[in-house]
Design an enzyme around this catalytic site. Structure first.
Site, PDB file in Angstrom:
ATOM      1  N   ASP A  33      -5.765   2.220  -3.363  1.00 13.42           N
ATOM      2  CA  ASP A  33      -7.034   2.056  -2.652  1.00 13.42           C
ATOM      3  C   ASP A  33      -7.392   3.314  -1.871  1.00 13.42           C
ATOM      4  OD1 ASP A  33      -5.229   1.864  -0.544  1.00 13.42           O
ATOM      5  OD2 ASP A  33      -6.079   0.034   0.297  1.00 13.42           O
ATOM      6  N   SER A  39       0.819  -1.211   0.000  1.00  8.43           N
ATOM      7  CA  SER A  39       0.000   0.000   0.000  1.00  8.43           C
ATOM      8  C   SER A  39       0.856   1.266   0.000  1.00  8.43           C
ATOM      9  CB  SER A  39      -0.953  -0.032   1.201  1.00  8.43           C
ATOM     10  OG  SER A  39      -1.909   0.987   1.142  1.00  8.43           O
ATOM     11  N   ASP A  47      -0.988   1.259  -3.952  1.00  4.78           N
ATOM     12  CA  ASP A  47      -1.902   0.261  -4.526  1.00  4.78           C
ATOM     13  C   ASP A  47      -3.243   0.869  -4.903  1.00  4.78           C
ATOM     14  OD1 ASP A  47      -2.901   0.624  -1.957  1.00  4.78           O
ATOM     15  OD2 ASP A  47      -3.496  -1.466  -1.731  1.00  4.78           O
ATOM     16  N   ASP A  54      -2.276   6.238  -3.412  1.00  7.57           N
ATOM     17  CA  ASP A  54      -1.123   5.605  -2.785  1.00  7.57           C
ATOM     18  C   ASP A  54      -0.654   4.467  -3.684  1.00  7.57           C
ATOM     19  OD1 ASP A  54      -3.358   4.051  -2.343  1.00  7.57           O
ATOM     20  OD2 ASP A  54      -2.743   3.390  -0.352  1.00  7.57           O
TER      21      ASP A  54
END
Length: 446
Positions: free
Chosen positions: A244, A103, A242, A240
């Site tokens: 999400d 992440s 990833d 960010d």
């Protein structure tokens, strides 16, 4: 022994904490638990995606080997956002999904996250089953029982189409800067925005495997703020690693945080009659200004502990449609099973387009109270909830602030530390109360 799964999968420094051997064994254990619903007549299927950090290459190879060796057919999605993997788990009818990402963490870290059927996050009990299976010896598949590995060449296209289908209005006339954090959003976020009609400027769009989240993305908004002003853009979006999460920047360079984004989206959904039970789900860290704004709009607020998994649990239990965190992790359950930064950003821009107002004007839907956070380190955090002196100090502070502020003491989940958060009508007042409370915590718990 400490629990292997944390609040968001299994994470650690790749090659040291998260080794190829652990990734292989963990995937084989997950195959035994998550693949058992496939029945005797077919092999289970899993989709596997990753963000572009370098360690994802060897970890993906280990995960695929562990799954196929356990008799699971694997569909490799390549580099895609976490919410894309969750969506494709459901759309492709897979028994489960695997995402390799840490992440917003720096490049040396990585993680393995599993999604159940339909792209749902796993409950603690299922993660515990996987962890238990990891400790049990098991034979792999042999002969025709081994899994087959294929590529899904249209994963990005499917995900972009899904996000665009949720957008209620086109984005023509908007100039947008998007910071992809040198991460998983790089190939999909700019393309989706362009197809929606926006003029797009991209930054943080040169991933090399080592620069993910490095001075860019939702944890480092300085570059985006400068780019929005430099290009005269209407707005900026920051993801960010990833993708999400989504934070935003208004045309004047001011930050629009997750609380403000949720306020805007809640009012949009409420007006459209699509905010389930007229309720928004937030964590205890959301600003008091958000709750005050929602109260004025007749929208109830449900509070959860910090962590998107708790937000999701509350949303599912109450059948709510919108929830999230101040950090920009926003869940729109009508369209996604997890936080989706691209979807959040698109719907935010849709509100700008539909209303014909600048993002900065829409952000005024809530007045953000000054917030001060003091981390008190080296204390016995276990006594924070029970110490009478600390409780008395908190009560006095809350009485002094009345309804114009609030106090939150929260023990760290990983360090010997207590976080003291205070919101008040002014920054000076918030800092004064926070430092006084921090002093009491040091004195009583040190």
């Amino acid at each position: 022994m400490a629990r292997l799964f944390g609040t968001d999968g299994v994470r650690g420094v790749a090659g040291r904490d998260l080794t190829a051997a652990l990734a292989l064994d963990l995937s084989a254990a997950a195959a035994r638990v998550l693949g058992r619903g496939a029945g005797p007549d077919r092999r289970p299927t899993a989709v596997v995606g990753r963000d572009p950090r370098a360690s994802g290459e060897f970890l993906e190879a280990a995960v695929v080997a562990g799954l196929a060796g356990a008799g699971v057919d694997v569909v490799r999605l390549g580099v895609l956002p976490t919410p894309a993997v969750a969506h494709l788990t459901g759309e492709l009818g897979a028994d489960f999904g695997v995402m390799l990402s840490a992440s917003h963490n720096p490049a040396p870290d990585n993680g393995i996250k599993f999604f159940g059927r339909g792209g749902q996050k796993l409950p603690d009990a299922v993660e515990d089953e996987i962890e238990a299976a990891l400790a049990e010896p098991a034979e792999g598949a042999v002969g025709e029982g081994v899994g087959r590995v294929s590529e899904a060449g249209d994963g990005a296209e499917r995900y972009i189409a899904h996000v665009l289908s949720a957008l209620p209005t086109r984005l023509e006339g908007l100039k947008v800067v998007v910071d992809c954090a040198n991460g998983a959003a790089t190939a999909v976020a700019p393309e989706a925005l362009r197809r929606a009609g926006a003029e797009v400027v991209t930054i943080g769009d040169r991933p090399d495997g080592l620069n993910i989240n490095a001075g860019c993305g939702s944890t480092h908004l300085e570059a985006l703020r400068a780019a929005v002003v430099e290009h005269g853009a209407d707005a900026g979006l920051a993801h960010d690693g990833d993708a999400d999460r989504c934070l935003a920047v208004a045309g004047d360079g001011s930050v629009v945080d997750g609380d403000q984004i949720m306020a805007i989206l809640a009012l949009e959904l409420q007006e459209a009659g699509r905010l389930a039970s007229s309720t928004l789900v937030v964590t205890v860290m959301s600003n008091l200004g958000l709750k005050q704004a929602m109260a004025q709009a007749g929208i109830a607020v449900v509070e959860t502990p910090v962590g998107d998994r708790y937000v999701l649990e509350a949303m599912r239990e109450g059948s709510y449609s919108l929830g999230g965190e101040q950090s920009g992790h926003v869940v729109l359950l009508d369209h996604a099973t997890t936080g989706d930064g691209l979807l959040t950003g698109m719907l935010l821009l849709g509100a700008v387009s539909r209303r014909g107002l600048a993002l900065g004007e829409l952000a005024k839907a809530m007045v953000r109270l000054p917030q001060v956070l003091v981390n008190v380190r080296g204390v016995d955090k276990g006594r924070a909830a029970d110490d009478e002196g600390v409780a008395a100090a908190v009560a006095r502070a809350e009485a002094e602030l009345g309804g114009e502020g609030r106090v939150l003491l929260r023990p760290s989940g990983t360090e010997p530390m207590v976080r003291v958060m205070v919101e008040a009508p002014s920054q000076d007042r918030a800092a004064e109360v926070a430092e006084a409370l921090a002093g009491t915590v040091r004195e009583r718990l040190g």
